[in-house]
Write a protein that holds these residues in place. Structure first.
Motif, short mmCIF file in Angstrom:
data_model
loop_
_atom_site.label_atom_id
_atom_site.label_comp_id
_atom_site.label_asym_id
_atom_site.label_seq_id
_atom_site.Cartn_x
_atom_site.Cartn_y
_atom_site.Cartn_z
N CYS A 232 0.94 -1.16 0.10
CA CYS A 232 0.19 0.00 -0.08
C CYS A 232 0.96 1.47 0.20
N LEU A 235 1.96 1.66 -3.44
CA LEU A 235 1.15 2.07 -4.42
C LEU A 235 0.61 3.43 -4.26
N LEU A 238 1.74 6.46 -6.28
CA LEU A 238 1.25 6.29 -7.66
C LEU A 238 0.00 6.28 -8.11
N ALA A 239 -0.92 5.81 -7.02
CA ALA A 239 -2.23 5.86 -7.44
C ALA A 239 -2.75 7.21 -7.02
N LEU A 240 -2.21 8.15 -6.57
CA LEU A 240 -2.80 9.53 -6.05
C LEU A 240 -2.19 10.64 -6.80
N GLU A 241 -0.87 10.58 -7.14
CA GLU A 241 -0.29 11.60 -7.92
C GLU A 241 -1.35 12.23 -8.93
N GLY A 242 -1.44 13.54 -8.82
CA GLY A 242 -2.22 14.13 -10.03
C GLY A 242 -1.87 14.20 -11.31
#
Lengths: 242, 227
Positions: A232, A235, A238-242
């Motif tokens: 988590c 990730l 990577l998953a949140l970056e705008g």
């Protein structure tokens, strides 16, 4: 007035910028906890929900003492999982309401520390709720608290795994419509292994088994905790970056 | 006027043809293989049950690879392939669950029992249903791709748990007859052959379906962007 900016992260730790993530992790968790206690709404709602749920479960499964004793470990963890899904939204709820999530993401440095800060906050909330829950299940469902150090350790390991996943998904879904419905849907299947192992360990302790026989479940919990926290946190940026 | 496109590329057509042919051959072998010593003709459902479960696992593993690749290279095609993998995986895992239940009724006496293999497989199914629900809930393609890639990676943790569950918890479900971790084979030669042909047929069909689904998504996306 902006609630999240009243307790600031950056201004206090501003003297030591971006280089070290650790103080920032604690400040973020501290800020969120302060806000949570000032607001009270989330925690109170969760504890009240738990109390109602325990009463209903007690009525549905009772009143035989043996039945209640048998159900106690399952009741403890199912209630904690449900309360956890209520609390998970709190991790990023205020940030989105006040529009401070972008400020948080724009802070220089890596993004992992945001995850760890929120994770710590969720862990603290869950542990508090779990303590209340432990006492309530002991009272209503005759869960023996004699082996309390081992029980606390099980609760600790279980909540780590749960908080790891719930914090991650809360962040992922923070800005989505319908996140209240999506969150439990995504969260529960993934935490089932954690909850299962925790229930088994708790049931073993409740039956008075020696710690050595419960240790297998603890090992399994540890593995899940390590895997979930690692994956988590990797990730999350990577998953949140705008 | 829109140009009429060819229904697929050559590789996909060949894969579909090869897969269907092998499926027919596998069907013959499955019926020609000797009956099981204990279960008799009943055991033949294995030639459908095992390959479907295998393709389910394979598809989720492929979704993991495509999801990770998407997070690295950020190409929309990779996200489409991950979604296609999950869709196909759900179909085949569902097939494995249903055939497993049909097999369980005469051998164990019940359709469903709460033992580790069945439970972990049902959880795996739920995780990827969640994946598809998440996709349908997000409209922004970039955000959808990122969020579903994260779920695709996290969900894959459950694949090895489901595969190994029969060993870790010595359950009611039998252990693997073709063991991938030790390479041991616990069955008659003719049965192994039938199973292997069916496994190959299902795997090739998976590749064919994956390519077809990917093409379909790509063209659907093109139509949307043209409109």
């Amino acid at each position: 007035m902006n609630r999240t900016s009243q307790v600031s992260v950056t201004s206090r730790s501003g003297a030591q910028p971006a280089l070290f993530g650790l103080p920032r992790v604690f400040w973020l968790a501290w800020r969120d906890l302060t806000l949570e206690f000032r607001g009270r709404a989330g925690l109170l709602a969760a504890v009240f929900f738990l109390a109602t749920m325990l009463l209903i479960l007690g009525l549905a499964l009772g009143p035989l003492r043996s039945d209640l004793e048998k159900a106690a470990p399952g009741v403890l963890w199912v209630s904690l999982a449900f309360a956890g899904s209520l609390l998970a939204g709190r991790a990023f709820g205020l940030e989105v309401e006040d529009g401070t999530l972008d400020d948080l993401l724009l802070t220089p440095g890596s993004k992992e520390w945001i995850y760890f800060g929120k994770f710590l906050f969720q862990l603290m909330l869950l542990l508090l709720v779990a303590l209340a829950l432990l006492v309530m299940t002991a009272g209503l469902f005759y869960l023996p608290l004699k082996a309390w150090p081992a029980l606390l350790f099980t609760v600790f390991l279980g909540t780590i795994g749960y908080a790891a996943i719930s914090t991650f998904y809360a962040g992922l879904l923070a800005r989505l419509r319908g996140r209240e419905v999506l969150l439990p849907l995504l969260l529960f299947p993934l935490v089932v292994p954690v909850v299962l192992a925790a229930v088994r360990a708790t049931a073993g302790l409740a039956q008075g088994l020696p710690v050595a026989e419960v240790a297998d479940w603890w090992r399994l919990l540890l593995v899940f905790d390590a895997v979930y926290v690692t994956v988590c946190s990797l990730l999350f940026p990577l998953a949140l970056e705008g | 006027m829109q140009k009429i496109q060819k229904p697929g590329d050559l590789v996909t057509t060949l894969l579909v043809g090869l897969g269907l042919t092998l499926l027919a051959v596998g069907f013959y072998f499955a019926l020609a293989a000797p009956p099981d010593a204990n279960q008799g003709y009943l055991a033949r459902i294995m030639y459908l049950h095992v390959p479907s479960a295998w393709v389910g696992y394979l598809a989720f593993f492929s979704a993991l690879l495509y999801s990770a690749a998407y997070l690295i290279w950020r190409r929309p095609g990779l996200d489409r392939m991950a979604a296609a993998s999950v869709e196909i995986g759900l179909v085949f895992l569902g097939l494995a669950l249903v055939t497993g239940m049909l097999w369980a009724r005469p051998t164990w006496g019940v359709y469903w029992t709460w033992e580790p293999r069945l439970t972990t497989t049902a959880i795996l199914f739920a995780v990827y249903v969640g994946y598809l629900v998440l996709r349908s809930a997000i409209e922004d393609p970039d955000l959808r791709a990122k969020a579903s890639a994260a779920v695709g990676i996290l969900g894959a943790i459950n694949v090895p748990i489901s595969y190994m569950s029969v060993k870790w918890w010595r359950s009611l479900h039998q252990t693997q007859s073709l063991d991938l971790t030790t390479g041991k084979v616990h069955m008659d030669g003719a049965m192994v052959l039938a199973l292997l042909v069916n496994l190959a047929a299902f795997s090739i069909l998976f590749l064919a379906l994956l390519r077809l689904r990917g093409l379909l998504e790509k063209r659907g996306g093109k139509l949307v962007s043209e409109a």
